[in-house]
Design a protein around this motif. Structure first.
Motif, PDB file in Angstrom:
ATOM      1  N   UNK A  77       0.843  -1.194   0.000  1.00 32.39           N
ATOM      2  CA  UNK A  77       0.000   0.000   0.000  1.00 32.39           C
ATOM      3  C   UNK A  77       0.877   1.242   0.000  1.00 32.39           C
ATOM      4  N   UNK A  78       0.319   2.305  -0.553  1.00 31.22           N
ATOM      5  CA  UNK A  78       1.027   3.581  -0.602  1.00 31.22           C
ATOM      6  C   UNK A  78       0.096   4.659  -0.074  1.00 31.22           C
ATOM      7  N   UNK A  79       0.579   5.386   0.916  1.00 37.09           N
ATOM      8  CA  UNK A  79      -0.197   6.459   1.527  1.00 37.09           C
ATOM      9  C   UNK A  79       0.454   7.798   1.170  1.00 37.09           C
ATOM     10  N   UNK A  80      -0.384   8.786   0.948  1.00 33.20           N
ATOM     11  CA  UNK A  80       0.134  10.061   0.465  1.00 33.20           C
ATOM     12  C   UNK A  80      -0.149  11.174   1.459  1.00 33.20           C
ATOM     13  N   UNK A  81       0.789  12.115   1.529  1.00 33.91           N
ATOM     14  CA  UNK A  81       0.626  13.283   2.389  1.00 33.91           C
ATOM     15  C   UNK A  81       1.045  14.533   1.626  1.00 33.91           C
ATOM     16  N   UNK A  82       0.149  15.514   1.584  1.00 31.87           N
ATOM     17  CA  UNK A  82       0.456  16.829   1.035  1.00 31.87           C
ATOM     18  C   UNK A  82       0.589  17.805   2.194  1.00 31.87           C
ATOM     19  N   UNK A  83       1.792  18.258   2.504  1.00 34.59           N
ATOM     20  CA  UNK A  83       1.946  19.147   3.667  1.00 34.59           C
ATOM     21  C   UNK A  83       1.501  20.561   3.322  1.00 34.59           C
ATOM     22  N   UNK A  84       1.479  21.394   4.328  1.00 34.34           N
ATOM     23  CA  UNK A  84       1.186  22.810   4.120  1.00 34.34           C
ATOM     24  C   UNK A  84       2.358  23.428   3.356  1.00 34.34           C
ATOM     25  N   UNK A  85       2.032  24.220   2.361  1.00 33.02           N
ATOM     26  CA  UNK A  85       3.059  24.830   1.522  1.00 33.02           C
ATOM     27  C   UNK A  85       4.041  25.648   2.367  1.00 33.02           C
ATOM     28  N   UNK A  86       5.328  25.422   2.131  1.00 28.03           N
ATOM     29  CA  UNK A  86       6.353  26.166   2.854  1.00 28.03           C
ATOM     30  C   UNK A  86       6.836  25.490   4.122  1.00 28.03           C
ATOM     31  N   UNK A  87       6.164  24.428   4.525  1.00 26.31           N
ATOM     32  CA  UNK A  87       6.596  23.705   5.722  1.00 26.31           C
ATOM     33  C   UNK A  87       7.752  22.786   5.370  1.00 26.31           C
ATOM     34  N   UNK A  88       8.867  22.989   6.078  1.00 24.29           N
ATOM     35  CA  UNK A  88      10.045  22.198   5.752  1.00 24.29           C
ATOM     36  C   UNK A  88      10.089  20.862   6.477  1.00 24.29           C
ATOM     37  N   UNK A  89       9.400  20.762   7.599  1.00 23.91           N
ATOM     38  CA  UNK A  89       9.428  19.526   8.392  1.00 23.91           C
ATOM     39  C   UNK A  89       8.157  18.720   8.140  1.00 23.91           C
ATOM     40  N   UNK A  90       8.327  17.423   8.007  1.00 22.84           N
ATOM     41  CA  UNK A  90       7.182  16.526   7.780  1.00 22.84           C
ATOM     42  C   UNK A  90       7.382  15.266   8.602  1.00 22.84           C
ATOM     43  N   UNK A  91       6.311  14.856   9.277  1.00 20.23           N
ATOM     44  CA  UNK A  91       6.346  13.679  10.156  1.00 20.23           C
ATOM     45  C   UNK A  91       5.297  12.658   9.704  1.00 20.23           C
TER      46      UNK A  91
END
Lengths: 110, 115
Positions: free
Chosen positions: B19-33
């Motif tokens: 399975x593949x899960x996708x995340x679109x972060x808030x634009x300009x956010x450099x950190x992603x968890x």
């Protein structure tokens, strides 16, 4: 090695009374602390934060207290309302990533 | 969009499938968890991306788990040969900059059920 600990998995409080949620941490490099609230089927939402240069931060019914010498923080909710029933996560950060506790499930009874 | 977006919101898969899960972060956010929350459990850290630095993979539970992030944008979490114990809500969060004391914003999560 749990750096952020919430030792009470659950808490039940009567409506109108004070809710006190506790959190302990072990890493003295943490300098920013946050509380998140999570309802079922939703992502956690930010509630309140405190910098290590302060010992108290208040926002309406929510107050966070920080005791650096004890490496302990707490969230006070007063007066508690049934809508406050949720899982509350404590989190801490320093130069690295946010570290979360396991959460405390708060139930406010009408 | 204004917030962190995750897709799909729900996924049911057969044991052994990828399975593949996708995340679109808030634009300009450099950190992603990426975190996961199993039923009745707390938030379990999986992986952390910060800008162009090497990701912190210390929370990945096994080599069946991997994640990628393209620059400071979309991230995908891949679980290969899924097992029933992988069933959980997978949460993505992003924050502005690790050097600034700021909160992380979470998506609504992907509920993964392995049958």
């Amino acid at each position: 090695d749990q750096q952020v600990k919430q030792n009470s998995p659950s808490l039940s409080v009567q409506e109108g009374r004070i809710s006190i949620l506790n959190c302990d941490y072990t890493n003295s490099m943490f300098d920013y602390f946050l509380w998140y609230k999570k309802y079922p089927a939703e992502g956690p939402t930010f509630l309140i934060s405190i910098s290590s240069i302060k010992d108290k931060n208040e926002d309406g019914r929510f107050t966070v207290f920080l005791n650096k010498s004890a490496k302990h923080l707490s969230l006070h909710i007063v007066p508690s309302q049934p809508g406050d029933s949720a899982v509350y996560f404590c989190a801490a950060s320093g130069a690295e990533k946010l570290v979360f506790g396991k959460g405390t499930k708060l139930t406010v009874n009408p | 969009g204004a917030g962190v977006s995750q897709s799909p919101s729900n996924k049911v898969t057969e044991k052994g499938k990828d399975v593949e899960l996708r995340c679109d972060p808030i634009s300009g956010h450099t950190a992603l968890y990426w975190y996961r929350q199993r039923l009745g459990q707390g938030l379990e850290f999986l992986i952390y991306f910060q800008g162009n630095s090497a990701p912190d993979k210390s929370g990945l539970p096994s080599d069946r788990f991997s994640a990628e992030r393209t620059g400071e944008s979309v991230s995908t979490l891949t679980i290969q040969r899924t097992q029933q114990e992988d069933s959980a809500v997978y949460l993505c969060a992003s924050s502005l900059d690790r050097w600034k004391n700021t909160e992380a914003f979470f998506g609504q999560g992907t509920r993964l059920t392995v049958v």
